[in-house]
Design a protein around this motif. Structure first.
Motif, PDB file in Angstrom:
ATOM      1  N   ALA A 169      90.087 -17.635  45.404  1.00  0.00           N
ATOM      2  CA  ALA A 169      89.232 -17.366  44.250  1.00  0.00           C
ATOM      3  C   ALA A 169      88.880 -18.641  43.496  1.00  0.00           C
ATOM      4  N   THR A 170      89.651 -19.726  43.691  1.00  0.00           N
ATOM      5  CA  THR A 170      89.345 -20.989  43.023  1.00  0.00           C
ATOM      6  C   THR A 170      88.006 -21.567  43.472  1.00  0.00           C
ATOM      7  N   LEU A 171      87.473 -21.103  44.603  1.00  0.00           N
ATOM      8  CA  LEU A 171      86.162 -21.560  45.062  1.00  0.00           C
ATOM      9  C   LEU A 171      85.009 -20.820  44.381  1.00  0.00           C
ATOM     10  N   MET A 172      85.315 -19.747  43.678  1.00  0.00           N
ATOM     11  CA  MET A 172      84.251 -18.909  43.121  1.00  0.00           C
ATOM     12  C   MET A 172      83.301 -19.651  42.175  1.00  0.00           C
ATOM     13  N   PRO A 173      83.786 -20.528  41.276  1.00  0.00           N
ATOM     14  CA  PRO A 173      82.829 -21.233  40.406  1.00  0.00           C
ATOM     15  C   PRO A 173      81.837 -22.095  41.175  1.00  0.00           C
ATOM     16  N   LEU A 174      82.213 -22.509  42.391  1.00  0.00           N
ATOM     17  CA  LEU A 174      81.319 -23.309  43.220  1.00  0.00           C
ATOM     18  C   LEU A 174      80.388 -22.434  44.053  1.00  0.00           C
ATOM     19  N   ILE A 175      80.821 -21.231  44.355  1.00  0.00           N
ATOM     20  CA  ILE A 175      80.052 -20.337  45.227  1.00  0.00           C
ATOM     21  C   ILE A 175      79.024 -19.522  44.449  1.00  0.00           C
ATOM     22  N   MET A 176      79.393 -19.090  43.257  1.00  0.00           N
ATOM     23  CA  MET A 176      78.533 -18.174  42.507  1.00  0.00           C
ATOM     24  C   MET A 176      77.563 -18.912  41.599  1.00  0.00           C
ATOM     25  N   PRO A 177      76.334 -18.395  41.447  1.00  0.00           N
ATOM     26  CA  PRO A 177      75.767 -17.270  42.210  1.00  0.00           C
ATOM     27  C   PRO A 177      75.291 -17.726  43.588  1.00  0.00           C
ATOM     28  N   ILE A 178      75.193 -16.803  44.519  1.00  0.00           N
ATOM     29  CA  ILE A 178      74.728 -17.114  45.864  1.00  0.00           C
ATOM     30  C   ILE A 178      73.209 -17.239  45.838  1.00  0.00           C
ATOM     31  N   PRO A 179      72.664 -18.371  46.286  1.00  0.00           N
ATOM     32  CA  PRO A 179      71.200 -18.527  46.269  1.00  0.00           C
ATOM     33  C   PRO A 179      70.527 -17.494  47.172  1.00  0.00           C
ATOM     34  N   PRO A 180      69.378 -16.962  46.786  1.00  0.00           N
ATOM     35  CA  PRO A 180      68.698 -15.947  47.601  1.00  0.00           C
ATOM     36  C   PRO A 180      68.224 -16.462  48.948  1.00  0.00           C
ATOM     37  N   SER A 181      68.128 -17.788  49.108  1.00  0.00           N
ATOM     38  CA  SER A 181      67.674 -18.353  50.377  1.00  0.00           C
ATOM     39  C   SER A 181      68.800 -18.470  51.402  1.00  0.00           C
ATOM     40  N   TRP A 182      70.031 -18.123  51.011  1.00  0.00           N
ATOM     41  CA  TRP A 182      71.186 -18.217  51.907  1.00  0.00           C
ATOM     42  C   TRP A 182      71.822 -16.857  52.096  1.00  0.00           C
ATOM     43  N   GLY A 183      72.318 -16.597  53.320  1.00  0.00           N
ATOM     44  CA  GLY A 183      73.185 -15.455  53.539  1.00  0.00           C
ATOM     45  C   GLY A 183      74.533 -15.728  52.877  1.00  0.00           C
TER      46      GLY A 183
END
Length: 333
Positions: A169-183
């Motif tokens: 979960a520590t990766l969440m600030p880097l992952i979110m939000p997911i860009p619409p151009s990426w799966g």
């Protein structure tokens, strides 16, 4: 396990045929999960009723959310992930089946390797009745290239199907939000390749069910001989150069935002230096995509010099498939 809280992020859409079997396989894990977060994209079948009955039988396990409107699988997964409260988050499709020790073995990998951000396991591909097809999903792609430490090779080694993934979960600030151009799975694996390490478990820990209603039909997995041929043809077809550039520009823009965000410090140690290093790599990848887009937009006979310039700069080896990409760029219409 060791005070670690676990979440399962699941998205549903018209999945009533197989949903209960998947929920039961998650509930029967040898190490129990703490919550299953389900985001439903306005299913038209009995999905909600199935979840309601299951929730009454297992109080406190499921948190169910139904969208006000249909948002598509990428945004739906983004919502499910953002609502998870666990230290380790497992991604789940609605129609697979987990083997009983999946959670236990993946948590064991996280406990043994503190520097890894994502774990993926192999999966047995089956038909709709869970009969193995003889194919498998392998956790990460191995790179046999001489350029094994290039950006492309490291990203390839970090890619896995979303349903096989678990992440800190520590990766969440880097992952979110997911860009619409990426799966969502490509995006998670890309972030993991930039900011952490990926770990693979070659043992199949789940059944990956394929059927006519599967999201993301895949000729390589779903077809016989002709399916294999179709997959090879699609792979060799012309690249959408503008979309490729837009995808990499999207993550470059996100990295710039991350550098100015206070949330990055909670995500990983040495965040600033890692983000700046990632910005250099992604910036070079954006530049390559832009130059490739411009070169392939001119007539074939005139693009030779531009392609050769990219070739001798080493960027085809660093960011693409070497001579195969050169040939594609010279011949594409």
């Amino acid at each position: 396990m060791g005070g670690i809280r676990t979440s399962v992020a699941m998205c549903t859409y018209d999945g009533a045929d197989f949903l209960l079997q998947q929920l039961e396989s998650i509930q029967r894990q040898s190490v129990a999960v703490d919550e299953v977060v389900i985001c439903d994209d306005r299913s038209r079948d009995d999905t909600q009723q199935i979840v309601d009955v299951f929730s009454k039988e297992h109080p406190g396990l499921v948190r169910f959310f139904r969208n006000d409107r249909n948002v598509g699988y990428i945004q739906n997964f983004s919502q499910a992930l953002s609502r998870c409260s666990g230290d380790i988050i497992f991604l789940s499709d609605q129609d697979d089946v987990w083997l009983p020790t999946k959670v236990e073995k993946i948590l064991g990998a996280f406990a043994q390797h503190q520097d890894i951000g994502v774990v993926a396991s192999a999966a047995t591909v089956t038909d709709r009745n869970l009969k193995p097809t003889g194919r498998a999903l392998m956790p990460f792609h191995a790179s046999h290239s001489r350029q094994a430490n290039t950006f492309s090779a490291r990203y390839q080694r970090s890619f896995a199907y979303g349903c096989t993934l678990a992440m800190r979960a520590t990766l969440m600030p880097l992952i979110m939000p997911i860009p619409p151009s990426w799966g969502h799975d490509n995006w998670i694996c890309l972030v993991a390749s930039l900011f952490s390490k990926a770990y693979s478990i070659p043992e199949p820990l789940m059944y990956y069910r394929r059927h006519p209603g599967s999201a993301g039909l895949n000729d390589r997995l779903d077809g016989a001989g002709w399916g294999q041929f179709a997959a090879a043809y699609k792979k060799s077809a012309g690249l959408d150069y503008r979309k490729d550039w837009e995808q990499w520009q999207a993550i470059h823009d996100r990295l710039v935002v991350m550098l100015d965000s206070d949330e990055r410090s909670s995500a990983l140690d040495g965040a600033d230096s890692k983000i700046r290093e990632a910005l250099q790599e992604i910036g070079a990848r954006v530049n390559f995509s832009w130059r490739r887009l411009r070169v392939t937009a001119i007539p074939r006979l005139l693009r030779v010099f531009g392609v050769l310039h990219l070739l001798f700069s080493g960027q085809y080896a660093e960011f693409a498939s070497g001579w195969r990409s050169v040939a594609k760029d010279l011949l594409t219409e």
